[in-house]
Design a protein around this motif. Structure first.
Motif, short mmCIF file in Angstrom:
data_model
loop_
_atom_site.label_atom_id
_atom_site.label_comp_id
_atom_site.label_asym_id
_atom_site.label_seq_id
_atom_site.Cartn_x
_atom_site.Cartn_y
_atom_site.Cartn_z
N THR A 118 0.86 -1.17 0.00
CA THR A 118 0.00 0.00 0.00
C THR A 118 0.90 1.23 0.00
N SER A 119 0.33 2.36 -0.32
CA SER A 119 1.12 3.57 -0.42
C SER A 119 1.48 4.09 0.98
N LEU A 120 2.50 4.89 1.03
CA LEU A 120 2.93 5.49 2.29
C LEU A 120 1.84 6.36 2.88
N ILE A 121 1.14 7.09 2.03
CA ILE A 121 0.05 7.96 2.50
C ILE A 121 -1.06 7.11 3.12
N ALA A 122 -1.39 5.99 2.49
CA ALA A 122 -2.44 5.11 3.03
C ALA A 122 -2.00 4.54 4.38
N ASN A 123 -0.73 4.17 4.50
CA ASN A 123 -0.24 3.65 5.77
C ASN A 123 -0.25 4.71 6.85
N LEU A 124 0.11 5.94 6.50
CA LEU A 124 0.06 7.03 7.47
C LEU A 124 -1.37 7.30 7.93
N GLY A 125 -2.33 7.15 7.02
CA GLY A 125 -3.72 7.36 7.37
C GLY A 125 -4.25 6.32 8.34
N ALA A 177 6.50 1.34 12.47
CA ALA A 177 5.05 1.23 12.27
C ALA A 177 4.68 1.20 10.79
N LEU A 178 5.48 1.85 9.96
CA LEU A 178 5.20 1.89 8.53
C LEU A 178 5.81 0.72 7.77
N THR A 179 6.58 -0.11 8.46
CA THR A 179 7.17 -1.29 7.82
C THR A 179 6.05 -2.25 7.44
N PRO A 180 6.05 -2.70 6.19
CA PRO A 180 4.97 -3.61 5.75
C PRO A 180 4.92 -4.90 6.57
N LEU A 181 3.71 -5.41 6.78
CA LEU A 181 3.53 -6.63 7.56
C LEU A 181 4.25 -7.82 6.94
N ILE A 189 7.14 -7.90 5.61
CA ILE A 189 8.53 -7.91 6.05
C ILE A 189 8.63 -8.47 7.47
N TRP A 190 7.71 -8.06 8.35
CA TRP A 190 7.73 -8.60 9.71
C TRP A 190 7.51 -10.11 9.69
N SER A 191 6.63 -10.55 8.82
CA SER A 191 6.38 -11.99 8.71
C SER A 191 7.62 -12.73 8.20
N GLN A 192 8.32 -12.13 7.25
CA GLN A 192 9.51 -12.77 6.69
C GLN A 192 10.67 -12.84 7.66
N ALA A 201 13.20 12.29 20.12
CA ALA A 201 13.07 12.53 18.67
C ALA A 201 13.61 11.34 17.88
N ALA A 202 14.76 10.81 18.29
CA ALA A 202 15.32 9.65 17.59
C ALA A 202 14.40 8.44 17.75
N GLY A 203 13.90 8.21 18.96
CA GLY A 203 12.99 7.09 19.18
C GLY A 203 11.68 7.26 18.44
N PHE A 204 11.19 8.48 18.32
CA PHE A 204 9.95 8.75 17.61
C PHE A 204 10.09 8.43 16.13
N VAL A 205 11.21 8.84 15.54
CA VAL A 205 11.45 8.55 14.12
C VAL A 205 11.54 7.03 13.91
N ILE A 206 12.24 6.34 14.80
CA ILE A 206 12.34 4.88 14.70
C ILE A 206 10.96 4.24 14.86
N MET A 207 10.15 4.74 15.80
CA MET A 207 8.81 4.20 16.03
C MET A 207 7.94 4.33 14.78
N ILE A 208 7.96 5.51 14.15
CA ILE A 208 7.15 5.72 12.95
C ILE A 208 7.66 4.82 11.82
N ALA A 209 8.97 4.72 11.67
CA ALA A 209 9.53 3.87 10.61
C ALA A 209 9.13 2.41 10.83
#
Length: 160
Positions: free
Chosen positions: A19-26, A79-83, A85-88, A69-77
């Motif tokens: 899905t698109s990055l915008i859709a994931n952010l939404g 969260a946006l990682t496709p499922l 990849i987590w499964s793999q 700030a560093a942790g927040f950026v890592i958290m968002i990244a």
């Protein structure tokens, strides 16, 4: 059918497609994100107030803001990682953590009175902490795999 059922998300409707990055952010839980930011801002304010009585720690609130700030950026990244990849990575992460746990009795270092630490390069890590995350990933993969067949029997929890 109940109203709650209409709004619930089950493993059957989780998508592994791109899905698109915008859709994931939404789809991000922005209420929780705002709560996390609010707690960090409150913590920073408390640190600024404590600095007024202890000038030796004047840099502490700024360190806190930088770490957040560093942790927040890592958290968002993360969260946006496709499922997908987590499964793999779930199986290699689980097996790698299991290997590290096996190494502890042979190569473990003592820290805080317990021989639970491994030195990996310049880092000292506790493999049990890595295994906690790897177990969550592995269980999520297991339940996603068995829910695809539609079998909702209680016996499916035994291998987990």
């Amino acid at each position: 059918m109940s109203i709650g059922r209409d709004y619930s998300r089950s493993s059957a409707n989780i998508s592994f497609e791109k899905t698109s990055l915008i859709a994931n952010l939404g789809r991000m839980p922005w209420g929780f994100v705002a709560l996390i930011v609010g707690i960090a801002v409150f913590g920073t304010a408390m640190l600024f107030s404590s600095v007024a009585t202890n000038p030796n720690e004047a840099l502490l609130p700024y360190k806190h803001m930088n770490r957040f700030a560093a942790g927040f950026v890592i958290m968002i990244a993360l969260a946006l990682t496709p499922l997908k990849i987590w499964s793999q990575i779930s199986v290699p992460a689980y097996l790698g953590a299991l290997f590290l746990l096996i190494l502890v009795p042979f190569m473990g270092e003592t820290g805080g009175g317990a021989e639970r630490w491994l030195r990996i390069g310049p880092l000292r890590v506790q493999p049990s902490e890595i295994m906690k995350l790897a177990s969550i990933l592995m269980l999520a993969r297991y339940y996603q795999t068995i829910s695809a067949d539609g079998n909702d029997k209680i016996l499916k929890h035994i291998p987990a």
